[in-house]
Design an enzyme around this catalytic site. Structure first.
Site, PDB file in Angstrom:
ATOM      1  N   ARG A 109      15.082   3.843  10.528  1.00 27.77           N
ATOM      2  CA  ARG A 109      14.268   2.665  10.801  1.00 27.77           C
ATOM      3  C   ARG A 109      14.657   1.996  12.119  1.00 27.77           C
ATOM      4  O   ARG A 109      13.955   1.121  12.604  1.00 27.77           O
ATOM      5  CB  ARG A 109      14.435   1.622   9.687  1.00 27.77           C
ATOM      6  CG  ARG A 109      13.765   1.993   8.384  1.00 27.77           C
ATOM      7  CD  ARG A 109      13.889   0.856   7.391  1.00 27.77           C
ATOM      8  NE  ARG A 109      13.532   1.263   6.053  1.00 27.77           N
ATOM      9  CZ  ARG A 109      12.291   1.289   5.586  1.00 27.77           C
ATOM     10  NH1 ARG A 109      11.281   0.930   6.362  1.00 27.77           N
ATOM     11  NH2 ARG A 109      12.050   1.674   4.357  1.00 27.77           N
ATOM     12  N   ARG A 161       6.291  -9.054   7.197  1.00 30.25           N
ATOM     13  CA  ARG A 161       6.769  -7.667   7.137  1.00 30.25           C
ATOM     14  C   ARG A 161       6.357  -6.911   8.387  1.00 30.25           C
ATOM     15  O   ARG A 161       7.123  -6.084   8.905  1.00 30.25           O
ATOM     16  CB  ARG A 161       6.217  -6.967   5.893  1.00 30.25           C
ATOM     17  CG  ARG A 161       6.873  -7.447   4.604  1.00 30.25           C
ATOM     18  CD  ARG A 161       6.063  -7.032   3.384  1.00 30.25           C
ATOM     19  NE  ARG A 161       6.063  -5.596   3.144  1.00 30.25           N
ATOM     20  CZ  ARG A 161       5.202  -4.979   2.338  1.00 30.25           C
ATOM     21  NH1 ARG A 161       4.257  -5.655   1.728  1.00 30.25           N
ATOM     22  NH2 ARG A 161       5.286  -3.682   2.150  1.00 30.25           N
ATOM     23  N   ARG A 168      -5.016  -6.434  -2.249  1.00 27.38           N
ATOM     24  CA  ARG A 168      -4.555  -5.738  -3.457  1.00 27.38           C
ATOM     25  C   ARG A 168      -4.377  -6.712  -4.615  1.00 27.38           C
ATOM     26  O   ARG A 168      -3.889  -7.819  -4.438  1.00 27.38           O
ATOM     27  CB  ARG A 168      -3.229  -5.012  -3.181  1.00 27.38           C
ATOM     28  CG  ARG A 168      -3.341  -4.111  -1.965  1.00 27.38           C
ATOM     29  CD  ARG A 168      -2.402  -2.964  -1.947  1.00 27.38           C
ATOM     30  NE  ARG A 168      -1.030  -3.274  -2.257  1.00 27.38           N
ATOM     31  CZ  ARG A 168      -0.091  -2.339  -2.367  1.00 27.38           C
ATOM     32  NH1 ARG A 168      -0.397  -1.080  -2.166  1.00 27.38           N
ATOM     33  NH2 ARG A 168       1.145  -2.673  -2.660  1.00 27.38           N
ATOM     34  N   LYS A 196       1.707   5.616   4.015  1.00 28.74           N
ATOM     35  CA  LYS A 196       2.761   6.580   4.323  1.00 28.74           C
ATOM     36  C   LYS A 196       3.141   7.453   3.123  1.00 28.74           C
ATOM     37  O   LYS A 196       3.297   8.654   3.262  1.00 28.74           O
ATOM     38  CB  LYS A 196       4.008   5.827   4.816  1.00 28.74           C
ATOM     39  CG  LYS A 196       4.636   6.439   6.029  1.00 28.74           C
ATOM     40  CD  LYS A 196       5.382   5.425   6.889  1.00 28.74           C
ATOM     41  CE  LYS A 196       6.223   4.448   6.134  1.00 28.74           C
ATOM     42  NZ  LYS A 196       7.638   4.845   6.076  1.00 28.74           N
ATOM     43  N   ARG A 218       0.526  -9.823  -5.905  1.00 28.31           N
ATOM     44  CA  ARG A 218       1.989  -9.804  -5.819  1.00 28.31           C
ATOM     45  C   ARG A 218       2.439 -10.586  -4.585  1.00 28.31           C
ATOM     46  O   ARG A 218       1.787 -10.569  -3.549  1.00 28.31           O
ATOM     47  CB  ARG A 218       2.502  -8.360  -5.707  1.00 28.31           C
ATOM     48  CG  ARG A 218       2.311  -7.540  -6.968  1.00 28.31           C
ATOM     49  CD  ARG A 218       3.033  -6.204  -6.830  1.00 28.31           C
ATOM     50  NE  ARG A 218       3.197  -5.852  -5.418  1.00 28.31           N
ATOM     51  CZ  ARG A 218       4.111  -5.021  -4.944  1.00 28.31           C
ATOM     52  NH1 ARG A 218       4.950  -4.432  -5.753  1.00 28.31           N
ATOM     53  NH2 ARG A 218       4.189  -4.757  -3.657  1.00 28.31           N
TER      54      ARG A 218
END
Ligand SMILES: [Zn+2]
Length: 248
Positions: A88, A172, A128, A13, A161
């Site tokens: 949101r 999430r 990642r 995004k 992370r």
């Protein structure tokens, strides 16, 4: 063009927001940027927000909404914007309608949804690896360093992370689906929603977005060949002498 961008974490995004805003000639307004600006300028709202952020809590709705209201009232946002990170939820979307009516007597033109399926998001985010030294982000599949676990730039150690573990990502996504599904339905009902496939090369996604938005951009040009900003002040000196933002 007044545009809201929605999409799950890992949809790219931020990157797309940047490209689309540049292409459309409107400011990119993200809640993250607004928070940081208010905190660094020490506005009363920023001070409030910081106490929540420092504790790792979400910034409460009313604080977020006031910051968004102030930002949308600034001169550069009068003729259009790309909003990222707000709304949101459906109540926030209704509040955004109110804000636009108040600050510019206007409405949202379009909501662009970046569509990526859950498996793809998990693959993107859980692959990642971040460098402990320079914070550069590598990816085990898409952008691997020459030596596994070692940063090409400075030889720093790479780690995953907490945010990027597949468990956290799945969480999430669940949170996103719960709050965003009703939001997307809300905008679809109003005929404002446009969805694009947000997988594949970044440039292709940007092109798809631009193509999808073109009809809305034309409408905007037809509607407002000249400035139709607020007419309460002289157009020349507005915003020229603002030493600091007044928050109330
Ligand atoms: Zn590094």
């Amino acid at each position: 063009m007044r545009l809201v961008l929605v999409g799950p974490p890992g949809a790219g995004k931020g990157t797309q927001a940047q490209f689309i805003a540049e292409h459309s000639g409107v400011p990119k307004i993200s809640t993250g940027d607004i928070f940081r600006a208010n905190v660094s300028e020490g506005t009363p709202l920023g001070v409030q927000a910081k106490t929540f952020m420092d504790r790792g809590d979400l910034v409460p709705d009313d604080v977020t909404i006031e910051m968004v209201r102030n930002r949308l009232g600034e001169a550069d946002a009068v003729r259009g914007f790309l909003l990222d990170g707000f709304p949101r939820t459906v109540p926030q979307a209704e509040t955004l309608d109110d804000i636009l009516r108040e600050v510019a007597e206007t409405k949202l033109d379009v909501v662009l949804e970046l569509v990526v399926d859950d498996d793809e998001v998990i693959r993107r985010l859980s692959g990642r690896r971040t460098c402990r030294t320079c914070n550069h982000i590598w990816h085990v599949d898409f952008d691997p360093p020459a030596v596994e676990g070692v940063c090409d730039i400075d030889g720093g150690e790479l780690y995953q992370r907490e945010d990027d573990t597949s468990e956290t990502v799945a969480n999430r996504l669940e949170v996103y689906a719960e709050s965003t599904a009703p939001l997307v339905a809300f905008y679809a009902e109003r005929g404002l929603l446009v969805g694009i496939d947000a997988t594949g090369p970044v440039d292709d996604i940007t092109q798809r977005a631009i193509d999808a938005l073109r009809p809305f951009e034309k409408g905007q040009v037809d509607k407002s060949p000249t400035d139709r900003g607020p007419t309460d002040a002289g157009p020349a000196d507005k915003g020229a002498s603002e030493p600091g933002r007044t928050a109330s």
